[in-house]
Enzyme design. Structure first.
Site, mmCIF file in Angstrom:
data_model
loop_
_atom_site.group_PDB
_atom_site.id
_atom_site.type_symbol
_atom_site.label_atom_id
_atom_site.label_comp_id
_atom_site.label_asym_id
_atom_site.label_seq_id
_atom_site.Cartn_x
_atom_site.Cartn_y
_atom_site.Cartn_z
ATOM 1 N N ASP A 183 1.016 -1.250 0.054
ATOM 2 C CA ASP A 183 0.079 0.009 0.052
ATOM 3 C C ASP A 183 0.666 1.213 -0.021
ATOM 4 O O ASP A 183 2.151 1.270 0.125
ATOM 5 C CB ASP A 183 -1.037 -0.025 1.153
ATOM 6 C CG ASP A 183 -2.307 0.650 0.727
ATOM 7 O OD1 ASP A 183 -2.453 1.736 0.455
ATOM 8 O OD2 ASP A 183 -3.411 -0.225 0.805
ATOM 9 N N HIS A 254 -2.937 3.245 -4.343
ATOM 10 C CA HIS A 254 -2.208 2.615 -3.411
ATOM 11 C C HIS A 254 -0.872 2.129 -3.390
ATOM 12 O O HIS A 254 -0.476 0.942 -2.872
ATOM 13 C CB HIS A 254 -3.188 1.554 -2.538
ATOM 14 C CG HIS A 254 -4.482 1.967 -2.076
ATOM 15 N ND1 HIS A 254 -4.459 2.554 -0.898
ATOM 16 C CD2 HIS A 254 -5.706 1.791 -2.507
ATOM 17 C CE1 HIS A 254 -5.729 2.991 -0.592
ATOM 18 N NE2 HIS A 254 -6.499 2.665 -1.595
ATOM 19 N N GLU A 324 -9.779 2.681 -5.497
ATOM 20 C CA GLU A 324 -9.431 3.892 -4.973
ATOM 21 C C GLU A 324 -8.204 4.486 -5.514
ATOM 22 O O GLU A 324 -7.241 4.864 -5.011
ATOM 23 C CB GLU A 324 -9.205 4.153 -3.334
ATOM 24 C CG GLU A 324 -10.317 3.585 -2.348
ATOM 25 C CD GLU A 324 -10.161 3.657 -0.832
ATOM 26 O OE1 GLU A 324 -11.084 4.207 -0.255
ATOM 27 O OE2 GLU A 324 -8.935 3.349 -0.484
HETATM 28 C C1 ACM Z 1 -10.938 -0.591 0.485
HETATM 29 O O1 ACM Z 1 -11.383 -0.626 1.726
HETATM 30 N N1 ACM Z 1 -10.133 0.488 -0.026
HETATM 31 C C2 ACM Z 1 -10.773 -1.847 -0.133
#
Ligand code: ACM
Length: 550
Positions: A183, A254, A324
């Site tokens: 991440d 991420h 995201e």
């Molecule tokens: C997430 O909670 N961004 C998968």
């Protein structure tokens, strides 16, 4: 020894328990263990884990169902993960499973029948076992995917604690460990051909303490990663417990830790990516991967090592994230725009979809299945890909109706970092209130699905994000006791709420807390946090009201 006065308080609840005739059975130092073909993992586990807790050496038996024995057998007539456990009064215990996994889940039930002290590492007192009443338990799971995701990027879980969690999953008959390895805040898996991923990407100079709105910092350098041998050890440990590991390498968002290590992976025509370091705070990060051939080749190289470390037998699914990914940099990047034009994918969403499809094709060609967060549906998804439905039910419904396998993990219900009580003492409170009862009443299969779509809901998973979970005890506090309720949702064939009998579950939890105590789990006590479990003065981000039903 006397028979237990109450029926066994099993968690998760089994399908059926029938009382047997006659007295009970209590294993002792002379009890033998007969392990039929295909039951070796359970034999080893009983002898190395349960036996030492109770002072039972469990010497090998010569024949099935001998006098004073435990017997393990694979029985093809049962479903693969189902088992039948019979306690024959005065004689012994037989566990039949549809496969080695079924036998292992039966042995987990046996441990609960043996009492809370069987969850310790060594005997306390005499180690004598109470009589287990004669009975037949017939049991098997509702779902084949019963998972928990652990985020080891935001805060690192040492490999020994990862394996402790695998034991905790097994104790609750959960069989999927989703390993969120990368991440923005840290890259946690050694990749030999790209050493800077861990040299640079695995540590940060300081860390936000609390929610991103908090003013506080922990000013210590923070880091950690798993060597490839650590990963092999974790995978083997999981396999021995019939747990599948789903590694996640998150793209194209991420990814700041990877970009910090290899700045060419970022959008170098938009920002100075060489100035980035692994992120020190939380949220959705604008610094995403550049959609170049170089980036694709780089991640293929990463995935080649990942596939070697996570063999197909125990890791058929590879998670590639996909969640995201802000599109701002791609909008500004001439390179990304040229790529959109060249590929004819229309816009930035089309570009993201193209990247996911690229890795789907790549993984499929290597005999694996791609799974990603539900954003991967946007712009269309390749046929074999599966979806983790996290933003609610809606994406999962859409995916299942379109013929994709779905793991239901809606954040409104099973994000265990969310606070579990509305009181002022919850440590670093974030998200909606999700009590033990709320989790118990979670139903993974939404109403109104076609029968075909319903068959595509392959299971459910609880997700444990660790921005505000700095260490093992914080993780334990958020995960337990709610994982016990979740296990019952995932395993037990109970009718959908409101018929689920929460009062009975709560009654059984009284026994289960004693098991968790014996295991040393720092769960949230029913009365609220203990003084050292509170984090007074740290800003969280509690969301008010009931979660939206999406
Ligand atoms: C997430 O909670 N961004 C998968």
């Amino acid at each position: 020894m006397t028979a237990e006065a109450n029926p066994p308080d099993l968690i998760p609840a089994p399908r059926a328990v029938e009382n047997g005739a006659g007295g009970g059975f209590a294993p002792d130092a002379r009890t033998t263990l007969y392990a039929g073909a295909g039951t070796g993992s359970t034999e080893r586990w009983l002898r190395s884990v349960v036996g030492p807790a109770l002072g039972l050496p469990l010497p090998p038996g010569e024949t099935e169902n001998a006098e004073n024995s435990l017997t393990l057998l694979v029985d093809d007539n049962l479903e693969p993960e189902a088992y039948r456990l019979e306690v024959v009064g005065g004689r012994g215990i037989e566990i039949r499973g549809g496969s080695g996994a079924g036998v292992f889940w039966g042995a987990q039930t046996l441990r609960q029948l043996l009492g809370a002290d069987s969850f310790r590492r060594a005997p306390i007192g005499s180690g004598a076992v109470h009589d287990i009443p004669a009975q037949i338990i017939e049991d098997g799971p509702r779902f084949s995917w019963r998972g928990m995701m652990l985020d080891v990027s935001r805060h690192f879980t040492h490999k020994t604690d990862v394996m402790r969690y695998l034991d905790l999953l097994a104790a609750h008959k959960l069989n999927v460990f989703h390993f969120h390895l990368t991440d923005d805040q840290g890259w946690r898996i050694e990749i030999k051909r790209y050493p800077r991923l861990t040299e640079v990407g695995s540590w940060r100079s300081r860390t936000k303490w609390g929610h991103r709105f908090s003013e506080l910092w922990d000013d210590k350098p923070y880091g950690g990663y798993y060597t490839q041998d650590d990963i092999r050890e974790i995978v083997a440990y999981a396999a021995e417990r019939h747990i599948t590991v789903v590694p996640e390498i998150d793209v194209p968002g991420h990814s700041q830790a990877a970009i910090a290590a290899y700045p060419e992976l970022g959008n170098t025509d938009v920002i100075d990516t060489a100035s980035l370091s692994p992120w020190e705070t939380w949220g959705i990060n604008p610094n995403v991967l550049s959609p170049t051939d170089n980036t694709l080749r780089f991640y293929e190289g990463v995935l080649e090592e990942v596939l070697e470390l996570f063999p197909v037998q125990t890791s058929p699914f590879i998670h590639i994230g996909g969640d995201e990914c802000p599109k701002d940099q791609w909008k500004q990047s001439p390179t990304a725009q040229a790529r959109i034009a060249e590929l004819g994918v229309g816009d930035e969403d089309g570009l993201q979809s193209w990247i996911i499809r690229h890795f789907d094709t790549w993984l499929t060609a290597r005999g694996r299945r791609l799974i990603g967060w539900d954003e991967i549906l946007e712009g269309g998804l390749a046929p074999g890909a599966a979806v983790s439905s996290w933003r609610g039910y809606a994406a999962g419904i859409e995916a299942a109706e379109a013929g994709h396998d779905v793991v239901m993990c809606p954040e409104q219900h099973v994000y265990l970092d969310f606070r579990q009580d509305g009181g002022p003492d919850e440590p670093m409170p974030i998200g909606y209130i999700r009590t033990l009862e709320d989790v118990y009443r979670f139903e993974p299969v939404p109403p109104g699905l076609s029968p075909e779509a319903e068959a595509h809901i392959i299971g459910t998973q609880a997700n444990v994000w660790t921005e505000v979970l700095q260490e093992r005890s914080r993780i334990d506090y958020q995960v337990f006791p709610r994982l016990a309720a979740f296990a019952e949702v995932a395993w037990s064939r109970l009718p959908a709420s409101p018929e689920r009998d929460y009062a009975d579950f709560e009654r059984r939890m009284a026994t289960h807390y004693r098991r968790l105590d014996a295991l040393g789990v720092d769960y949230r006590p029913p009365g609220g946090p203990l003084p050292w479990q509170k984090r007074p003065g740290v800003t969280g981000f509690p969301r008010e009201g009931a979660p939206p039903n999406v």
